[in-house]
Design a protein around this motif. Sequence first.
Motif, PDB file in Angstrom:
ATOM      1  N   GLN C  88       0.808  -1.212   0.000  1.00 36.87           N
ATOM      2  CA  GLN C  88       0.000   0.000   0.000  1.00 36.87           C
ATOM      3  C   GLN C  88       0.847   1.270   0.000  1.00 36.87           C
ATOM      4  OE1 GLN C  88      -2.971   0.084   3.015  1.00 36.87           O
ATOM      5  NE2 GLN C  88      -3.994   1.832   2.128  1.00 36.87           N
ATOM      6  N   HIS C  89       1.847   1.331   0.903  1.00 39.75           N
ATOM      7  CA  HIS C  89       2.731   2.504   0.888  1.00 39.75           C
ATOM      8  C   HIS C  89       4.074   2.119   0.280  1.00 39.75           C
ATOM      9  CE1 HIS C  89      -0.128   4.990   3.016  1.00 39.75           C
ATOM     10  NE2 HIS C  89      -0.375   3.958   3.792  1.00 39.75           N
ATOM     11  N   TYR C  90       4.034   1.166  -0.569  1.00 45.40           N
ATOM     12  CA  TYR C  90       5.162   0.678  -1.386  1.00 45.40           C
ATOM     13  C   TYR C  90       6.189  -0.123  -0.605  1.00 45.40           C
ATOM     14  CZ  TYR C  90       3.054   4.661  -3.692  1.00 45.40           C
ATOM     15  OH  TYR C  90       2.146   5.550  -4.163  1.00 45.40           O
ATOM     16  N   ALA C  91       6.412   0.216   0.682  1.00 45.08           N
ATOM     17  CA  ALA C  91       7.394  -0.502   1.518  1.00 45.08           C
ATOM     18  C   ALA C  91       8.716  -0.691   0.780  1.00 45.08           C
ATOM     19  CB  ALA C  91       6.825  -1.855   1.971  1.00 45.08           C
ATOM     20  N   LEU C  92       9.203   0.389   0.184  1.00 41.59           N
ATOM     21  CA  LEU C  92      10.515   0.321  -0.471  1.00 41.59           C
ATOM     22  C   LEU C  92      11.595   0.398   0.603  1.00 41.59           C
ATOM     23  CD1 LEU C  92       9.770   2.699  -3.459  1.00 41.59           C
ATOM     24  CD2 LEU C  92       9.983   0.207  -3.540  1.00 41.59           C
ATOM     25  N   PHE C  93      12.748  -0.232   0.352  1.00 37.36           N
ATOM     26  CA  PHE C  93      13.816  -0.232   1.346  1.00 37.36           C
ATOM     27  C   PHE C  93      14.539   1.110   1.312  1.00 37.36           C
ATOM     28  CE2 PHE C  93      13.470  -4.733  -0.067  1.00 37.36           C
ATOM     29  CZ  PHE C  93      12.833  -5.197   1.075  1.00 37.36           C
ATOM     30  N   PRO C  94      14.440   1.887   2.388  1.00 34.11           N
ATOM     31  CA  PRO C  94      15.004   3.239   2.340  1.00 34.11           C
ATOM     32  C   PRO C  94      16.533   3.234   2.288  1.00 34.11           C
ATOM     33  CG  PRO C  94      14.180   2.745   4.532  1.00 34.11           C
ATOM     34  CD  PRO C  94      13.773   1.605   3.652  1.00 34.11           C
ATOM     35  N   HIS C  95      17.145   2.126   2.711  1.00 35.35           N
ATOM     36  CA  HIS C  95      18.611   2.118   2.749  1.00 35.35           C
ATOM     37  C   HIS C  95      19.207   1.649   1.424  1.00 35.35           C
ATOM     38  CE1 HIS C  95      17.207  -1.833   3.808  1.00 35.35           C
ATOM     39  NE2 HIS C  95      18.413  -2.349   3.756  1.00 35.35           N
ATOM     40  N   LEU C  96      18.345   1.297   0.465  1.00 39.26           N
ATOM     41  CA  LEU C  96      18.854   0.835  -0.821  1.00 39.26           C
ATOM     42  C   LEU C  96      18.415   1.803  -1.933  1.00 39.26           C
ATOM     43  CD1 LEU C  96      17.914  -2.951  -0.478  1.00 39.26           C
ATOM     44  CD2 LEU C  96      20.077  -1.850   0.089  1.00 39.26           C
ATOM     45  N   ASP C  97      19.224   1.908  -2.999  1.00 40.29           N
ATOM     46  CA  ASP C  97      18.811   2.771  -4.092  1.00 40.29           C
ATOM     47  C   ASP C  97      17.810   2.018  -4.972  1.00 40.29           C
ATOM     48  OD1 ASP C  97      20.261   1.044  -5.658  1.00 40.29           O
ATOM     49  OD2 ASP C  97      21.931   2.411  -6.012  1.00 40.29           O
ATOM     50  N   TRP C 140      14.102   8.327  -1.481  1.00 36.14           N
ATOM     51  CA  TRP C 140      13.436   9.535  -1.000  1.00 36.14           C
ATOM     52  C   TRP C 140      13.591  10.709  -1.967  1.00 36.14           C
ATOM     53  CZ3 TRP C 140      18.127   7.930   0.763  1.00 36.14           C
ATOM     54  CH2 TRP C 140      19.167   8.858   0.708  1.00 36.14           C
ATOM     55  N   GLU C 141      14.351  10.484  -3.029  1.00 33.96           N
ATOM     56  CA  GLU C 141      14.461  11.523  -4.048  1.00 33.96           C
ATOM     57  C   GLU C 141      13.347  11.384  -5.092  1.00 33.96           C
ATOM     58  OE1 GLU C 141      19.357  11.810  -4.030  1.00 33.96           O
ATOM     59  OE2 GLU C 141      18.322  10.690  -5.590  1.00 33.96           O
ATOM     60  N   MET C 142      12.547  10.329  -4.980  1.00 32.81           N
ATOM     61  CA  MET C 142      11.539  10.047  -5.996  1.00 32.81           C
ATOM     62  C   MET C 142      10.170  10.564  -5.534  1.00 32.81           C
ATOM     63  SD  MET C 142      13.486   7.776  -7.877  1.00 32.81           S
ATOM     64  CE  MET C 142      12.450   6.654  -8.753  1.00 32.81           C
ATOM     65  N   SER C 143       9.340  10.922  -6.532  1.00 31.18           N
ATOM     66  CA  SER C 143       7.974  11.346  -6.214  1.00 31.18           C
ATOM     67  C   SER C 143       7.137  10.113  -5.884  1.00 31.18           C
ATOM     68  CB  SER C 143       7.368  12.059  -7.412  1.00 31.18           C
ATOM     69  OG  SER C 143       7.119  11.117  -8.446  1.00 31.18           O
ATOM     70  N   GLY C 144       5.927  10.346  -5.383  1.00 31.90           N
ATOM     71  CA  GLY C 144       5.048   9.236  -5.024  1.00 31.90           C
ATOM     72  C   GLY C 144       4.776   8.324  -6.207  1.00 31.90           C
ATOM     73  N   GLY C 145       4.500   8.920  -7.359  1.00 31.54           N
ATOM     74  CA  GLY C 145       4.211   8.123  -8.544  1.00 31.54           C
ATOM     75  C   GLY C 145       5.419   7.295  -8.960  1.00 31.54           C
ATOM     76  N   GLN C 146       6.610   7.905  -8.859  1.00 30.90           N
ATOM     77  CA  GLN C 146       7.827   7.178  -9.234  1.00 30.90           C
ATOM     78  C   GLN C 146       8.090   6.030  -8.266  1.00 30.90           C
ATOM     79  OE1 GLN C 146      10.416  10.569  -9.223  1.00 30.90           O
ATOM     80  NE2 GLN C 146      10.434  10.705 -11.462  1.00 30.90           N
ATOM     81  N   GLN C 147       7.847   6.296  -6.980  1.00 32.79           N
ATOM     82  CA  GLN C 147       8.038   5.232  -5.994  1.00 32.79           C
ATOM     83  C   GLN C 147       7.100   4.063  -6.294  1.00 32.79           C
ATOM     84  OE1 GLN C 147       8.058   6.382  -1.873  1.00 32.79           O
ATOM     85  NE2 GLN C 147       9.262   8.207  -2.251  1.00 32.79           N
ATOM     86  N   GLN C 148       5.894   4.400  -6.732  1.00 30.99           N
ATOM     87  CA  GLN C 148       4.927   3.373  -7.066  1.00 30.99           C
ATOM     88  C   GLN C 148       5.432   2.493  -8.201  1.00 30.99           C
ATOM     89  OE1 GLN C 148       2.067   2.700  -9.102  1.00 30.99           O
ATOM     90  NE2 GLN C 148       0.704   1.915  -7.493  1.00 30.99           N
ATOM     91  N   ARG C 149       6.077   3.126  -9.197  1.00 24.49           N
ATOM     92  CA  ARG C 149       6.612   2.370 -10.320  1.00 24.49           C
ATOM     93  C   ARG C 149       7.778   1.489  -9.873  1.00 24.49           C
ATOM     94  NH1 ARG C 149       5.287   5.188 -15.247  1.00 24.49           N
ATOM     95  NH2 ARG C 149       3.857   6.837 -14.695  1.00 24.49           N
ATOM     96  N   VAL C 150       8.583   2.022  -8.948  1.00 21.84           N
ATOM     97  CA  VAL C 150       9.701   1.217  -8.439  1.00 21.84           C
ATOM     98  C   VAL C 150       9.144  -0.024  -7.734  1.00 21.84           C
ATOM     99  CG1 VAL C 150      11.660   1.144  -6.857  1.00 21.84           C
ATOM    100  CG2 VAL C 150      11.244   3.198  -8.210  1.00 21.84           C
ATOM    101  N   ALA C 151       8.100   0.195  -6.928  1.00 17.13           N
ATOM    102  CA  ALA C 151       7.499  -0.931  -6.212  1.00 17.13           C
ATOM    103  C   ALA C 151       6.967  -1.973  -7.190  1.00 17.13           C
ATOM    104  CB  ALA C 151       6.373  -0.431  -5.307  1.00 17.13           C
ATOM    105  N   LEU C 152       6.410  -1.470  -8.285  1.00 17.99           N
ATOM    106  CA  LEU C 152       5.876  -2.358  -9.311  1.00 17.99           C
ATOM    107  C   LEU C 152       7.018  -3.142  -9.977  1.00 17.99           C
ATOM    108  CD1 LEU C 152       3.111  -2.914 -10.507  1.00 17.99           C
ATOM    109  CD2 LEU C 152       3.547  -1.139 -12.210  1.00 17.99           C
ATOM    110  N   ALA C 153       8.076  -2.405 -10.322  1.00 20.30           N
ATOM    111  CA  ALA C 153       9.225  -3.051 -10.965  1.00 20.30           C
ATOM    112  C   ALA C 153       9.845  -4.090 -10.038  1.00 20.30           C
ATOM    113  CB  ALA C 153      10.265  -1.992 -11.351  1.00 20.30           C
ATOM    114  N   ARG C 154       9.913  -3.754  -8.750  1.00 19.43           N
ATOM    115  CA  ARG C 154      10.513  -4.660  -7.778  1.00 19.43           C
ATOM    116  C   ARG C 154       9.737  -5.975  -7.712  1.00 19.43           C
ATOM    117  NH1 ARG C 154      10.792  -3.132  -1.407  1.00 19.43           N
ATOM    118  NH2 ARG C 154       8.555  -3.487  -1.623  1.00 19.43           N
TER     119      ARG C 154
END
Lengths: 283, 387, 371
Positions: C88-97, C140-154
């Motif tokens: 839901q909030h992408y849960a991307l790893f903040p310590h990784l690029d 944290w340099e990415m916008s919400g929409g970009q983070q969403q795409r990263v989560a999708l790609a992941r």
Amino acid sequence: MQARHRTALFLLPAGAWFVTMLVLPLVVVLVFSFGERGEAGGYSPAFVLDNYFNLPARWTAFQNTLTLAPVGTLACLLIAYPLAYFLAVRASEKWRTLLLVLVIVPFWTSILIRSYAWIFILGGQGIPALISAMGLGDIKLINTPFAVLTGIVYGYLPLMVFPIYVSLERLDKRLLEASADLGSPPWRSFLQVTLPLSMPGVATGCMLVFILLMGEFLIPAILGGGKVFFVGNALVDLFLQSRNWAFGSAVAVALVVIMLVTVTAYMRLTSRWAGGRDDLSLM
Amino acid sequence: MSDSNNTISREKFMAELERFRKGSVTRRHFLGVTGLGVATAVLGTAMPGLRPRAASAAESIGDRVVLATWPNYHDPENFKAFKALTGAAVDMNVFGSNEEMLAKLQAGGSGWDVFVPTNYTISTYVKENLIVPLDMKQIANYDVASFETRFAGPGTVDGKIYAVSKNWGTTGFAVNTAKLGKLASPTTWKEFWDMTQAEFSGRTMVHDYQLTTIGNALKYFGYSFNSIDAKELADAEKLLMKAKPHLFAITSDYQPGMRSGDAWLTICWTGDGKQLNRDLPDIHFVLGKEGGEIWSDFYAIPKSAPNPKAAYALINFLLDPKVNAKECLFHGQPVADKRVDALLPPEILKDPILHPAAELLNALEFGAAVTLTDPHRAELMARFKSA
Amino acid sequence: MQPDTDPPIAEFRATTKMFGEVGAARDLNLSIRKGEFLSFLGPSGCGKTTALRMLAGFEAPTSGDVLIDGERVNDLPAHRRPVNMVFQHYALFPHLDVTDNISYGLRQRRPRPAAAEVAQAVEQALETVRLPGYGRRRIWEMSGGQQQRVALARAIINQPKILLLDEPMAALDRKLRRDMQIELQSLQRSLGITFILVTHDQEEALSMSDRICIMRAGRIVQIGSPRELYDRPNSRYVADFVGKSNFFAGTVSRVEATGTALAVAGGLRIIGTAAPGLAPGQTASASLRPEQISLAHGTTTADGTTCVPVRVVNRIFLGEHTEYLVQHDDLGAFLVLVPRQAEASEGSFEPGEPAFAIWRDGTALILPEDA
């Protein structure tokens, strides 16, 4: 312009505090370190480098401090991390508060009194008596580096537990789900997610404990029986017993320099680990 | 403090005391409302502060008096009585060495009203302008004639009394005879140091205090306790360094170690020797045959005392023979005041720890002022500790 | 999408999940077809997320079974399931690029895939989500929409059998959400992976899904294509949840093959299609969609229509349509959706004006009252 004046005004008390409480004493110590011992002890003005040349006379104290401070920090870390992990991740809400209080409770009494309690625990009628009663031979614990280390771990544990606890507590549990979802078993998730994300807490805890340990003198005095001598003890001795304030100041300056160097190196290292991030609490 | 009948506030006490002094209430009324009747019953009638004509000494002295002294050196009951009498609580700071006391006073801001220096330090305090000559009018209980000059004398410098005698005593060693096995009980400093490095290895304590530790190491070689001779000090240092790995601890707070049985042998002051022996009869107090230290302690008032009025009141109170006798019974250090001896039970006066045989006493030396300030002794001690 | 006869990619079989006394999911029975886009739709607390988490392996069913690709996975830990999730909030790893986030799944594989292979897969995944060249960015340099795409790609880089999406667009603004919905849909078609979406947004579910599973209080209420759910809701709850509808309560008076009549207030009767099992005398609701009703200035007596006098209360201009809130003396207030062309011929209606609401008999749905 006016706003800047107002800011300056607000900073004035802090600035004054900084100058009088931090800078001034350091300047005094620096000046003293080039002086001489007064006739009846104390300080007598001079400009000599003798005190610095005489530093090797306290080599053992530096050696003890520079071994036991890092070892003590490491021991604190090894015990505090699992404890903090248990508190932040495993313990139920009900137990967590109780256990957190138990971690702080010892802080409510002075370290002096708590260390005295350890004299009895580590003394001949304490643990050694127990071990000898079990037929495991005679050992001596009190007034040894081990006793000092025990006291250090005991005294400084909360300082290590709390920053780690906070960083683990803040850790978004969904990150662990994400890690599992991506195929990582729990232990690898711990290494790849939990551990790196709790590094700010670990770094803070280690820094706190290490810096305080570098100046420690009470625990070595009480649990080391005056035989495990830290730089802190050398300072107490030079200022209160032999009253050679000039030499004492030189030792203090040396200690400050060593601390600055190690702390700077440490901060460089940890910021490299953190990859230049200043905020790890990102959602 | 639940029984309000027996307690009154400090303000009320002072008000009552004021009325009592002005003669507007009877003494019985005063003792009744303040609850001091009990205290006086304990302390007897010789409480000068309660006599109306001497009561001026007990006028308001503040609620606190700071005393810098040695461990196990006062009967807490006496302080309670002092508080009940004057309203001032005694705030006690405990020290392990005269050097430490000197350092604190030199640094300034000690906050002490009264402190307890040892004989050999007083001339230095005077020279460094750290203490004041005492106003003897405010210490009515000090009777020069009843004090033994040998012990009270060092308090007078250049004809002025800077310090009044508290106690005297000796520095010997305490040995736990139960741990001797087949060994003969040691009687000399030579045996003390030899045992330390052999049978009693890991069981001996020495003071965290240059005067006695270096002094008694010097006695091993038969040198003067007070030596500042470079060669003699070098010998003492060699002995100390050799003995250090065999020591249990370097500390002036040696009673806990002796009581727990972790340590069996320690350099020891009279009073501690008496206290240990009283509670654990196996522990004997021994004066080394070669000699060692005889000392006397004093009450003095720092120049920087924040509350000299309270300081005088406390000294005067503690020098009251009745109070002083209680002190002596508590800590086991002999007093140089004949009036106090008269109040003590005869067995105390015959006690070999408090009053050793004359031939042992004759071998002892008073600490010399030079040892306090000599940089070589100070640095030797520091090297020994930091080695 | 596979034909119905192929074995399902995932199944719930009488699956129940209890949290203490609370049944988060009760007796779920559902087959998910390979390659379909299925949405769980319902308000918060309806059990849709619990269903998704049972598929992901974060919750174990209390009773019943969960199957993935024919295999019972009740006891299979999350890290061993061939599914991936967009949180839901992408849960991307903040310590990784970005690159290390995306490659995380591949790097968990044993034996480890070659570095070059991983790098290439990341490049490709970044292409797919249209973020080429963003690999070394910090999260944290990415916008919400970009983070969403990263989560999708992941998630998709692992080529999961099922992609689970837990309210993935809840944090995006309206415009971005619309774009992302289209993108997700085309992505699903091009990848051919089964998508299971959890959402509380009916519009999102209607526009993207092949099938929607509507849930309420831990239970599945109805499963069907968006059209089926819209046209043939099996309950007032579903009709209300899928699209807008007016409801008129009444009593079933007559059931026939040609239509069921519902007696409502004021002696009126609404004729419509009844859900099976309704008998005369039962209380029920007639559901009339706003677009099934028209407005006129004059009355009509045309056969097979019902015409009632109303007063216009409010008017909302929606572009293609105008939505009127009208008031009937007995039926109360209801909505009418008037298309632009109709308004052109009939003229507009001012608030306060009297008018006539008209609907064709039989268009209404007669639905049982919800249990």
